[in-house]
Write a protein that holds these residues in place. Structure first.
Motif, PDB file in Angstrom:
ATOM      1  N   MET A  49       3.421  -5.864   7.380  1.00  0.00           N
ATOM      2  CA  MET A  49       3.166  -4.539   7.954  1.00  0.00           C
ATOM      3  C   MET A  49       1.661  -4.404   8.197  1.00  0.00           C
ATOM      4  O   MET A  49       0.863  -4.488   7.263  1.00  0.00           O
ATOM      5  N   ASP A  50       1.281  -4.226   9.453  1.00  0.00           N
ATOM      6  CA  ASP A  50      -0.151  -4.154   9.773  1.00  0.00           C
ATOM      7  C   ASP A  50      -0.712  -2.758   9.487  1.00  0.00           C
ATOM      8  O   ASP A  50       0.023  -1.835   9.092  1.00  0.00           O
ATOM      9  N   GLY A  51      -2.011  -2.629   9.686  1.00  0.00           N
ATOM     10  CA  GLY A  51      -2.686  -1.374   9.353  1.00  0.00           C
ATOM     11  C   GLY A  51      -2.272  -0.199  10.220  1.00  0.00           C
ATOM     12  O   GLY A  51      -2.232   0.951   9.749  1.00  0.00           O
ATOM     13  N   TYR A  52      -1.942  -0.470  11.494  1.00  0.00           N
ATOM     14  CA  TYR A  52      -1.551   0.624  12.402  1.00  0.00           C
ATOM     15  C   TYR A  52      -0.253   1.266  11.932  1.00  0.00           C
ATOM     16  O   TYR A  52      -0.144   2.493  11.795  1.00  0.00           O
ATOM     17  N   GLU A  53       0.765   0.421  11.705  1.00  0.00           N
ATOM     18  CA  GLU A  53       2.071   0.939  11.283  1.00  0.00           C
ATOM     19  C   GLU A  53       1.980   1.607   9.913  1.00  0.00           C
ATOM     20  O   GLU A  53       2.588   2.657   9.677  1.00  0.00           O
ATOM     21  N   THR A  54       1.200   0.998   9.013  1.00  0.00           N
ATOM     22  CA  THR A  54       1.043   1.557   7.667  1.00  0.00           C
ATOM     23  C   THR A  54       0.448   2.964   7.727  1.00  0.00           C
ATOM     24  O   THR A  54       0.927   3.883   7.041  1.00  0.00           O
ATOM     25  N   THR A  55      -0.590   3.111   8.542  1.00  0.00           N
ATOM     26  CA  THR A  55      -1.236   4.418   8.657  1.00  0.00           C
ATOM     27  C   THR A  55      -0.285   5.466   9.210  1.00  0.00           C
ATOM     28  O   THR A  55      -0.250   6.619   8.726  1.00  0.00           O
ATOM     29  N   LYS A  56       0.507   5.105  10.225  1.00  0.00           N
ATOM     30  CA  LYS A  56       1.471   6.051  10.808  1.00  0.00           C
ATOM     31  C   LYS A  56       2.482   6.523   9.762  1.00  0.00           C
ATOM     32  O   LYS A  56       2.841   7.707   9.720  1.00  0.00           O
ATOM     33  N   ILE A  57       2.927   5.603   8.916  1.00  0.00           N
ATOM     34  CA  ILE A  57       3.905   5.965   7.872  1.00  0.00           C
ATOM     35  C   ILE A  57       3.252   6.887   6.844  1.00  0.00           C
ATOM     36  O   ILE A  57       3.846   7.888   6.416  1.00  0.00           O
ATOM     37  N   ILE A  58       2.013   6.562   6.444  1.00  0.00           N
ATOM     38  CA  ILE A  58       1.315   7.403   5.459  1.00  0.00           C
ATOM     39  C   ILE A  58       1.152   8.827   5.983  1.00  0.00           C
ATOM     40  O   ILE A  58       1.322   9.807   5.238  1.00  0.00           O
ATOM     41  N   ARG A  59       0.810   8.945   7.257  1.00  0.00           N
ATOM     42  CA  ARG A  59       0.587  10.279   7.839  1.00  0.00           C
ATOM     43  C   ARG A  59       1.864  11.119   7.886  1.00  0.00           C
ATOM     44  O   ARG A  59       1.802  12.338   8.088  1.00  0.00           O
ATOM     45  N   LYS A  60       3.014  10.477   7.679  1.00  0.00           N
ATOM     46  CA  LYS A  60       4.287  11.205   7.708  1.00  0.00           C
ATOM     47  C   LYS A  60       4.802  11.537   6.303  1.00  0.00           C
ATOM     48  O   LYS A  60       5.906  12.078   6.158  1.00  0.00           O
ATOM     49  N   ALA A  88       0.831  -1.210   0.000  1.00  0.00           N
ATOM     50  CA  ALA A  88       0.000   0.000   0.000  1.00  0.00           C
ATOM     51  C   ALA A  88       0.858   1.248   0.000  1.00  0.00           C
ATOM     52  O   ALA A  88       0.598   2.223  -0.732  1.00  0.00           O
ATOM     53  N   ILE A  89       1.922   1.244   0.804  1.00  0.00           N
ATOM     54  CA  ILE A  89       2.817   2.400   0.873  1.00  0.00           C
ATOM     55  C   ILE A  89       3.503   2.631  -0.467  1.00  0.00           C
ATOM     56  O   ILE A  89       3.648   3.765  -0.937  1.00  0.00           O
ATOM     57  N   GLU A  90       3.934   1.518  -1.134  1.00  0.00           N
ATOM     58  CA  GLU A  90       4.569   1.652  -2.445  1.00  0.00           C
ATOM     59  C   GLU A  90       3.610   2.275  -3.457  1.00  0.00           C
ATOM     60  O   GLU A  90       3.988   3.160  -4.237  1.00  0.00           O
ATOM     61  N   LYS A  91       2.347   1.808  -3.463  1.00  0.00           N
ATOM     62  CA  LYS A  91       1.381   2.333  -4.412  1.00  0.00           C
ATOM     63  C   LYS A  91       1.111   3.820  -4.173  1.00  0.00           C
ATOM     64  O   LYS A  91       1.027   4.618  -5.105  1.00  0.00           O
ATOM     65  N   LEU A  92       0.991   4.213  -2.914  1.00  0.00           N
ATOM     66  CA  LEU A  92       0.738   5.618  -2.603  1.00  0.00           C
ATOM     67  C   LEU A  92       1.942   6.484  -2.942  1.00  0.00           C
ATOM     68  O   LEU A  92       1.807   7.603  -3.450  1.00  0.00           O
ATOM     69  N   ARG A  93       3.137   5.966  -2.662  1.00  0.00           N
ATOM     70  CA  ARG A  93       4.354   6.737  -2.923  1.00  0.00           C
ATOM     71  C   ARG A  93       4.563   6.945  -4.416  1.00  0.00           C
ATOM     72  O   ARG A  93       5.056   7.994  -4.852  1.00  0.00           O
ATOM     73  N   ASP A  94       4.176   5.943  -5.219  1.00  0.00           N
ATOM     74  CA  ASP A  94       4.388   6.015  -6.669  1.00  0.00           C
ATOM     75  C   ASP A  94       3.255   6.751  -7.391  1.00  0.00           C
ATOM     76  O   ASP A  94       3.351   7.002  -8.596  1.00  0.00           O
ATOM     77  N   SER A  95       2.176   7.070  -6.680  1.00  0.00           N
ATOM     78  CA  SER A  95       1.016   7.699  -7.333  1.00  0.00           C
ATOM     79  C   SER A  95       1.104   9.221  -7.251  1.00  0.00           C
ATOM     80  O   SER A  95       1.826   9.789  -6.425  1.00  0.00           O
ATOM     81  N   GLU A  96       0.373   9.874  -8.138  1.00  0.00           N
ATOM     82  CA  GLU A  96       0.270  11.331  -8.103  1.00  0.00           C
ATOM     83  C   GLU A  96      -0.688  11.748  -6.968  1.00  0.00           C
ATOM     84  O   GLU A  96      -1.638  11.015  -6.665  1.00  0.00           O
ATOM     85  N   PRO A  97      -0.460  12.891  -6.351  1.00  0.00           N
ATOM     86  CA  PRO A  97      -1.402  13.366  -5.324  1.00  0.00           C
ATOM     87  C   PRO A  97      -2.811  13.477  -5.891  1.00  0.00           C
ATOM     88  O   PRO A  97      -3.013  14.021  -6.980  1.00  0.00           O
TER      89      PRO A  97
END
Length: 586
Positions: free
Chosen positions: A517-528, A493-502
Motif C-alpha cells: 500500500m503506497d503513501g497516496y492510498e494510505t493517506t486517503k484511507i486515513i482521511r476517512k 501504518a493504518i493498523e497502528k493508527l486504528r489501534d492507537s488512542e486519538p
C-alpha cells in the motif's frame, strides 16, 4: 422623524454625488426646485378651480419633471433628459399652459423665462443656441398670435385668480433661480477652497523639499568630507599601518552612512511612485530583532547604550511576512531611538502577539522605547511627514528626515500602522502594529534560520519500506528528542493508527512509493477515519520524486507537506516546528 431625515440625507448625497459632473448636479438642483414649484402650481390650479385643461396640463408637467429626474439619475442620461425636457416644456406644455392659463395676463411669462434660460445652464455645444432660438421664436410667435386672436386664450375667472397665479409663478421662479444661484455659489466657493488648499499644499511641499535639499546636501557633504579627508590622510600614511587602517576604517563608516542616505532617498521615491511590492517569506521575529540590534551595535556602543528585549508575549516566532520591509521598519525606528538617546541610556524592545479575526493572521505589536530627549507636542504631529526634523532642540542629528516616513509607509503597505507616544525630556515609544500571516506548511525556505524548538515528547510514526532510509531518519529524529515508532508500509501504518488512542501520534512521515500500500492510498484511507482527531493528523510526504505533478498528487490525496529525498534535516525540522506550533495554538 429621524428615519425621514436619514432618507432625505441619503437622497441628497445620491443626487449630488461627486460622480456627477457640475451640469448634472445643476440639473438636479433645477429639477428639485422645479418639482417643488410645479407641485405648488398643481395645488393652486386645483384649489382655485381653473379650467380643466390648465389642471391637466399642470399635472402633465409634474409627470414630465419626474420622468426627467429618473432619466437623468436612474439611467444616467442627463443630456438626453435635458433635451427631452426642453422640447416637452418649451415646445408643447408651456404653449398649452399659456393658452389655458390666461396668457400674458397670468404667471406664464415667468414660467417661460425659466424654460428659456434652462438650456443655457444645462446643455453644451451648438444645440444650446439652436434650442434657444427655436424656443424664443415660438414664444414671440405665440404672443403675437394671441394678441391678434385673443379669443383662443382661456382667461381666468377673476382678478383674484390672476394675482394668485402671478405670485405663485413669481415665487416658483425665485425658488428655481435662487437655488441655481446658491448652488453655483456653493460650487465656486468649494472650488476656491480646493484651489487655495492645493496652493498652500504645493507651497508647503516646495518648502519641505527645499528644506530637504538643504538638509540632504549638508548630510551628504558631511560623509563626503570625511571620505576625502581621510583618503588624503591615508595617502600620507602609507608607511604607517596603524594610521592607514584607522583612516580606512573611518572611510568605510562614512561610506556606509553615505549609502544609507542615498538608499533613503531612493526608498521614498519608490513609495511615492507606487513601485513597492510585498514579497512574503518565512522569517523569525526573534532573529530580525537580533539582526537590527547587531547592525546598530557600533552606534550603541559609542553612546554606551544597552538594549533590553522582552519576548515573553511572543508565542509564534516564525511567521510569513515581507522580511526586508519589516527589517527596515524596525531598523529605522531603532536608529532613531539610538540617535536621540542620552549617553548611557537604555532602549527597550518587546513583541506582543494578539489574536486576529482572520484565522490566517496574527496581530503583532513591536514596541521600541527609549529614555532619550523625547519630542515636543508640536513636532509629534509632524513626526511622520517627509523631510521633517525636530529643530526645536539643541540636538544636531544627521539624517534626511525620511526614516520614519519610510517606516510608516512600509507599515501601511503591509496592512498595519505605527503609533507613537512621547514626552519631552523623558523619551519616546513607537509601536508598530502589523498583521502577519501564519505561514503555509508547504512553503518552506531552505536557507532561513529559525529559533530552536523543543521537540521532546512528540511522537511520530515513520512509514517507509526501505530499512536503511528509515534507520537514518529515525536516528536523526531521536537526536532531536522525538519518540519514534515505525511501519514498513501503508497497511501497517493504518493498523497502528486504528489501534492507537486519538492524540497518541502527533504526526506521520510517509514515503510515497511503497509495496502493498503506497503513501497516496494510505493517506486517503486515513482521511476517512471516523475519529476526527486521527483523520486530521498531519502527514508529511517523503519521496525521491521532485516532479510538480507528484507534489500535486500528494496534496490531492490529503497530505499536508511535501519533502524530497535525500532529506535535509534542517528543512524537515522547520516543517515539524510549524506543525507543532499550530497544534499548540489549537
Amino acid at each position: 422623524m429621524q428615519s425621514v431625515k436619514n432618507t432625505a440625507k441619503s437622497v441628497f448625497r445620491r443626487i449630488f454625488t461627486e460622480q456627477y459632473d457640475i451640469k448634472h448636479r445643476l440639473l438636479n438642483v433645477i429639477l428639485l426646485a422645479g418639482l417643488a414649484g410645479i407641485t405648488v402650481a398643481c395645488v393652486v390650479t386645483t384649489v382655485s378651480h381653473q379650467n380643466v385643461y390648465a389642471q391637466i396640463t399642470s399635472f402633465v408637467c409634474l409627470a414630465v419633471f419626474i420622468i426627467t429626474y429618473l432619466l437623468a439619475n436612474k439611467l444616467n442620461r442627463p443630456q438626453l433628459a435635458v433635451v427631452m425636457a426642453s422640447i416637452m416644456f418649451n415646445n408643447i406644455l408651456l404653449p398649452l399652459l399659456y393658452v389655458y392659463s390666461g396668457g400674458i395676463e397670468s404667471g406664464m411669462p415667468q414660467w417661460y423665462l425659466l424654460g428659456l434660460i434652462s438650456p443655457f445652464l444645462l446643455m453644451r455645444g451648438k444645440k444650446t443656441i439652436v434650442l434657444f432660438i427655436i424656443n424664443s421664436l415660438e414664444f414671440i410667435a405665440l404672443v403675437i398670435y394671441t394678441y391678434y386672436h385673443p379669443e383662443i386664450i382661456h382667461r381666468m375667472a377673476s382678478v383674484h385668480q390672476v394675482y394668485v397665479d402671478v405670485v405663485c409663478a413669481m415665487l416658483a421662479s425665485v425658488l428655481v433661480i435662487g437655488s441655481i444661484f446658491k448652488y453655483q455659489t456653493f460650487i465656486y466657493e468649494k472650488q476656491q477652497k480646493t484651489i487655495t488648499a492645493s496652493i498652500i499644499g504645493a507651497n508647503q511641499a516646495i518648502k519641505a523639499k527645499r528644506d530637504f535639499l538643504s538638509n540632504v546636501s549638508h548630510d551628504i557633504r558631511t560623509p563626503m568630507d570625511a571620505i576625502i579627508g581621510f583618503t588624503e590622510i591615508a595617502k600620507k600614511n602609507m608607511d604607517n599601518p596603524e594610521k592607514l587602517a584607522d583612516s580606512l576604517s573611518k572611510i568605510s563608516v562614512a561610506s556606509n552612512h553615505l549609502m544609507s542616505l542615498v538608499n533613503e532617498v531612493l526608498d521614498i521615491s519608490k513609495i511615492e511612485n507606487g513601485k513597492t511590492q510585498i514579497e512574503e517569506e518565512l522569517c523569525s521575529l526573534h532573529s530580525i530583532i537580533d539582526n537590527i540590534c547587531q547592525i546598530m551595535q557600533g552606534e550603541m556602543e559609542a553612546k554606551n547604550l544597552t538594549v533590553e528585549t522582552d519576548y515573553s508575549m511572543l508565542d509564534d516566532d516564525v511567521l510569513s511576512c515581507d522580511k526586508i520591509r519589516l527589517n527596515q521598519i524596525l531598523l529605522n525606528i531603532l536608529s532613531n531611538a539610538v540617535k536621540y538617546s542620552y549617553d548611557g541610556g537604555k532602549i527597550y524592545i518587546s513583541i506582543i502577539q494578539l489574536s486576529s479575526d482572520d484565522e490566517t493572521k496574527i496581530i503583532n505589536e513591536f514596541h521600541i522605547r527609549d529614555e532619550g530627549r523625547g519630542m515636543s507636542p508640536e513636532f509629534l504631529e509632524r513626526v511622520f511627514l517627509p523631510f521633517e526634523r525636530d529643530k526645536e532642540t539643541a540636538f544636531s542629528v544627521a539624517g534626511t528626515g525620511l526614516g520614519l516616513t519610510i517606516a510608516k509607509s512600509h507599515a501601511e503597505i503591509m496592512g498595519g500602522t505605527i503609533e507613537v507616544t512621547s514626552e519631552l525630556g523623558k523619551g519616546s515609544e513607537f509601536t508598530v502594529i502589523l498583521p502577519l500571516s501564519i505561514p503555509s506548511l508547504t512553503e518552506i525556505e531552505e536557507d532561513q534560520d529559525f529559533v530552536h524548538y523543543d521537540f521532546k515528547g512528540r511522537r511520530i510514526l515513520v512509514v517507509d519500506d526501505n530499512d536503511l532510509n528509515r534507520e537514518i531518519l529515525v536516528d536523526s529524529l531521536l537526536d532531536e528528542g522525538f519518540i519514534i515508532e515505525e511501519a514498513i508500509d501503508g497497511s501497517f501504518a493504518i493498523e497502528k493508527l486504528r489501534d492507537s488512542e486519538p492524540g497518541y501520534y502527533d504526526l506521520v512521515i510517509m514515503d510515497l512509493q511503497m509495496p502493498v500500500m503506497d503513501g497516496y492510498e494510505t493517506t486517503k484511507i486515513i482521511r476517512k477515519f471516523t475519529d476526527k482527531q486521527i483523520a486530521e493528523i498531519p502527514i508529511i510526504a517523503l519521496t525521491a520524486d521532485a516532479f510538480a505533478e507528484e507534489k500535486s498528487r500528494a496534496f490531492n490525496a490529503g497530505m499536508n507537506a511535501y519533502l524530497v529525498k535525500p532529506v535535509d534535516m534542517a528543512s524537515l525540522l522547520k516543517v515539524l516546528m510549524l506543525f507543532f506550533r499550530d497544534n499548540k495554538r489549537s
